[in-house]
Design a protein around this motif. Structure first.
Motif, PDB file in Angstrom:
ATOM      1  N   VAL B 139      -3.142   0.485   4.224  1.00 25.51           N
ATOM      2  CA  VAL B 139      -4.036   1.522   3.705  1.00 25.51           C
ATOM      3  C   VAL B 139      -3.778   1.736   2.210  1.00 25.51           C
ATOM      4  O   VAL B 139      -4.714   1.851   1.413  1.00 25.51           O
ATOM      5  N   CYS B 140      -2.496   1.776   1.830  1.00 22.49           N
ATOM      6  CA  CYS B 140      -2.157   2.000   0.429  1.00 22.49           C
ATOM      7  C   CYS B 140      -2.706   0.888  -0.457  1.00 22.49           C
ATOM      8  O   CYS B 140      -3.167   1.145  -1.575  1.00 22.49           O
ATOM      9  N   THR B 141      -2.662  -0.334   0.009  1.00 25.81           N
ATOM     10  CA  THR B 141      -3.138  -1.441  -0.820  1.00 25.81           C
ATOM     11  C   THR B 141      -4.655  -1.402  -0.993  1.00 25.81           C
ATOM     12  O   THR B 141      -5.176  -1.990  -1.926  1.00 25.81           O
ATOM     13  N   LEU B 142      -5.314  -0.687  -0.100  1.00 27.54           N
ATOM     14  CA  LEU B 142      -6.759  -0.496  -0.293  1.00 27.54           C
ATOM     15  C   LEU B 142      -7.019   0.328  -1.548  1.00 27.54           C
ATOM     16  O   LEU B 142      -8.050   0.201  -2.194  1.00 27.54           O
ATOM     17  N   GLY B 143      -6.057   1.201  -1.878  1.00 27.16           N
ATOM     18  CA  GLY B 143      -6.208   2.074  -3.031  1.00 27.16           C
ATOM     19  C   GLY B 143      -5.812   1.412  -4.331  1.00 27.16           C
ATOM     20  O   GLY B 143      -5.873   2.030  -5.385  1.00 27.16           O
ATOM     21  N   GLY B 144      -5.340   0.224  -4.273  1.00 27.37           N
ATOM     22  CA  GLY B 144      -4.960  -0.480  -5.497  1.00 27.37           C
ATOM     23  C   GLY B 144      -3.612  -1.139  -5.342  1.00 27.37           C
ATOM     24  O   GLY B 144      -2.757  -0.660  -4.607  1.00 27.37           O
TER      25      GLY B 144
END
Lengths: 326, 274
Positions: B139-144
Motif C-alpha cells: 500500500v505504501c509503495t502505491l503512494g510513491g
C-alpha cells in the motif's frame, strides 16, 4: 496385607489395602498430598489388581485427589505410585496404557464428538486412519454413533459424559480411571455406562471408579475402597457395607397423614425404641432397620394411611463413615 | 500389567517427534478456526487500512512512511500485541478451559507438548504479522517510492518482524506457564521491560525492542518519543549504542532459547489443579 474379601476398617498405618483380582497392577505406597495446609490424601497404601474397584467417599473425601495422584496429574508430597511397576508422574510409557475420564465438564467445544475422540487418539501415536477407526469403535461402545458428527457444544450433559468415556477407551488401555462417571447422566445413559464399566472389568482391565453414591458403585462392583478425610477407612466387599448399615440402629423419618395413629401401631414392636413427633410426621428409632423398613409401608397399606415419605440419614454411605470414623 | 488390548488393535508409534507433530497440527487447526485469530489479524491490518485511506487525501513518501510505521507501530506495539494474544494462551487456554488433562495424560513428553503448542503459536504470530507488514508495504509503495526500490527495506523489516514475533511469543508463553495467567503478567512485562527499561539508555539492551531495532537497522530515536531519551543518552554516553544487525539477531535467538528452555522445564514439573 488385607485379603480384600470382607469390608474392614483400616487400622494400622503400615497396612497395605489389597483389592481387585489377579496380579497387582496399580500400587501406591504412603501416598500423601496437601493443598497448602489442607489435607488432600494422607498416607494411603494400596495394591489394586484387575477388575472394577469402586472408590467410595463423601464429597471432599479425597477421591479425586487420589485418582489424580494415581494417574500422574498430581505429584504426591510423599510416597509413590506405580502402574505395571513403572512410576507414574511424568511417564509417557504409563500414559500410553491408561485412560482417564475426568470429572470436569471440559472439551474442545468447537469439535464434533468424532473429531474430539479421533484427535485425542492420534496423540496416542496412531495414524489418522487408525485413530479414526478406533474412535469410531469407542463411540459405538458408548452409543453415540448417531450424534458423533454434531459439535460437542450441542451435546446434552449425558452425551458429554459419554464422549469423555470414549476418549478414554479408544486406545484400548489396560487401566482405566473414572472420576464420577455417572454425574449428570440420564437413567438410560447411566445404565449403559454401568454396563460398559462392568464389561471392561470382565475383560481383565483394571478399572477404578470414584463415586459418592453407594448404589451407583453397587451396580458396578462389589469391590470397594472407602475413603474419608483423605484416608482409606475400609476396603473389601460392598455387601458387607449393607450389613453394616443394617447392624446399626436407625432413626427413620415417617411423613404421613395420621402420624399419632401410625406411631401407636409401631410402638407395639419390640425393636422400636423411641418415637418423636415433628410437624408433618414422626421419627421412629429401631434396633432392627431391615424389618422396620418393610413393616412401615405394609402397615400404611393395611391401615390406609397415606405415607408421603420414609427416609433415614442412617441408610446411606455417610452413615457408614460415621460408624467407621469415630 | 495385563495386556487387555485386542489383538486387532493397530500398532502405534510413540515417537515423541511424531506425537509432537500430531499435537502441533491439532493445535494449529484449532487456532486457525478461532474467532480470536480473525480479530487479531484484523487489528494487524489496521495500519494497512489507515494507509489506504491516507492515500486518498495526502501525498505520501511511501517508503519513509513504511519505515517509520514499522519502527514506531509494528515493532513496539503490534508485534507484542499479537505475541501476547497467541503466545500467552499457549498453555493457559488449556488450563483455563480445563482441557489440559486430556493432553498431559497422552504419551507425549511434557517438553514436546509445550514445544508443539508453542510452535503453533509462533507460526500464527509470525504469519499474521508478516502478511500485515507485506500488505502495508504494498500500500505504501502505491503512494510513491516504487515497488522494487524498497525491497531491501522490506526484507529487513520482515526479518525484524519475524524474529520479533518469535521472541515475544516465546516470552509470553513462558509467562503463561510460570504465572498460569496470560494478560496481567504479559502487560506488566511489556510495560516494565519494553516501555520503561526499553527507554533508558544502556539498560535498554534488556528489552527485545532494542535488539529488533538493531537487527532491522531502524533508528530507535525515531521510534520513541525521543526528547527525554536523547538527553539521557547524551548525558550517559558520547553517542547512542550501535551494534551490527547480527548482534540483535543473536540476542533474540538467545532470549528465545532461554525462554523456551525455562518454560519447558517449568511445564515439565507443573501440576494442574483442574
Amino acid at each position: 496385607m488385607k485379603s480384600g474379601v470382607d469390608i474392614k476398617p483400616a487400622t494400622s498405618e503400615d497396612e497395605v489395602t489389597r483389592i481387585g483380582d489377579g496380579d497387582v497392577v496399580l500400587s501406591a505406597r504412603n501416598l500423601s498430598y496437601w493443598y497448602g495446609d489442607v489435607i488432600g490424601i494422607n498416607d494411603i497404601s494400596l495394591d489394586i489388581g484387575e477388575g472394577v474397584v469402586g472408590l467410595l467417599g463423601p464429597n471432599g473425601a479425597g477421591k479425586s485427589t487420589l485418582l489424580k495422584c494415581m494417574t500422574g496429574q498430581l505429584r504426591p508430597a510423599t510416597g509413590s505410585v506405580t502402574i505395571g511397576g513403572m512410576a507414574v508422574f511424568n511417564n509417557p510409557a504409563v500414559y500410553a496404557r491408561i485412560g482417564f475420564v475426568p470429572e470436569q465438564d471440559a472439551f474442545y467445544e468447537e469439535m464434533s464428538g468424532r473429531q474430539f475422540v479421533t484427535e485425542l487418539t492420534r496423540l496416542h501415536g496412531y495414524t489418522a486412519d487408525d485413530a479414526a477407526e478406533l474412535a469410531e469403535e469407542a463411540i459405538e461402545e458408548v452409543n453415540l454413533a448417531d450424534d458423533a458428527h454434531r459439535p460437542i457444544a450441542e451435546y446434552s450433559k449425558g452425551m458429554r459424559q459419554r464422549i469423555k468415556v470414549a476418549q478414554a477407551l479408544a486406545h484400548n488401555p489396560s487401566a482405566l480411571f473414572f472420576d464420577e462417571p455417572l454425574s449428570g447422566t440420564d437413567p438410560v445413559g447411566r445404565r449403559r455406562t454401568i454396563d460398559l464399566i462392568r464389561t471392561l472389568g470382565d475383560q481383565g482391565r483394571t478399572v477404578l471408579v470414584s463415586s459418592h453414591v453407594l448404589h451407583e458403585v453397587e451396580a458396578m462392583t462389589s469391590n470397594v475402597i472407602l475413603i474419608n478425610r483423605g484416608q482409606v477407612v475400609a476396603d473389601g466387599n460392598l455387601f458387607r457395607i449393607r450389613e453394616m448399615i443394617d447392624e446399626h440402629p436407625h432413626r427413620i423419618y415417617v411423613d404421613c397423614d395420621r402420624p399419632r395413629h401410625f406411631a401407636a401401631l409401631l410402638a407395639e414392636y419390640d425393636d422400636v425404641t423411641t418415637l418423636e413427633f415433628v410437624d408433618r410426621g414422626f421419627f421412629v428409632s429401631t434396633r432392627d432397620p431391615e424389618t422396620c423398613y418393610s413393616r412401615i409401608p405394609r402397615i400404611a397399606l393395611d391401615e390406609q394411611i397415606t405415607l408421603r415419605a420414609m427416609t433415614s440419614e442412617d441408610n446411606d454411605l455417610s452413615a457408614v463413615f460415621r460408624y467407621l470414623v469415630p | 500389567m495385563a495386556d487387555s488390548s485386542n489383538n486387532d488393535t493397530p500398532s502405534r508409534q510413540l515417537s515423541p517427534i511424531r506425537l509432537g507433530l500430531n499435537l502441533y497440527k491439532l493445535d494449529l487447526a484449532r487456532k486457525l478456526r478461532a474467532r480470536k485469530t480473525v480479530i487479531l489479524f484484523a487489528i494487524q491490518l489496521l495500519p494497512v487500512a489507515v494507509a489506504l485511506l491516507a492515500l486518498i487525501w495526502v501525498d505520501l513518501d511511501g517508503l519513509q512512511v513504511f519505515e517509520e510505521t514499522v519502527a514506531g507501530v509494528y515493532l513496539p506495539f503490534l508485534i507484542p500485541l499479537a505475541a501476547l494474544f497467541f503466545g500467552g494462551p499457549t498453555i493457559v487456554d488449556e488450563v483455563e478451559g480445563r482441557t489440559i488433562t486430556y493432553l498431559t495424560l497422552r504419551p507425549v513428553p511434557r517438553s514436546i507438548l509445550f514445544a508443539a503448542k508453542l510452535a503453533a503459536s509462533v507460526l500464527l504470530t509470525v504469519a499474521t504479522s508478516t502478511i500485515s507488514v507485506i500488505a502495508f508495504y504494498l500500500v505504501c509503495t502505491l503512494g510513491g517510492g516504487g515497488l522494487t526500490e524498497g525491497l531491501d527495506l522490506l526484507g529487513w523489516a520482515a526479518f525484524a518482524v519475524v524474529v520479533g514475533a518469535k521472541t515475544y511469543t516465546t516470552i509470553f508463553a513462558l509467562l503463561g506457564v510460570v504465572f498460569a495467567s496470560t494478560l496481567l503478567p504479559g502487560i506488566v512485562y511489556y510495560v516494565v521491560f519494553e516501555l520503561i527499561i526499553g527507554a533508558v539508555p544502556i539498560v535498554e539492551m534488556l528489552s527485545v525492542k532494542f535488539h529488533l531495532y538493531t537487527l532491522g537497522g531502524f533508528d530507535r530515536t525515531d521510534a520513541d518519543d525521543g526528547g527525554a531519551r536523547e538527553t539521557l543518552e547524551q548525558f550517559l554516553l558520547d553517542q547512542p549504542l550501535e551494534f551490527d544487525w547480527w548482534v540483535g539477531f543473536v540476542a533474540c535467538v538467545l532470549i528465545t532459547a532461554a525462554a523456551t528452555l525455562i518454560a519447558a522445564t517449568v511445564f515439565r514439573s507443573r501440576e494442574f489443579h483442574v
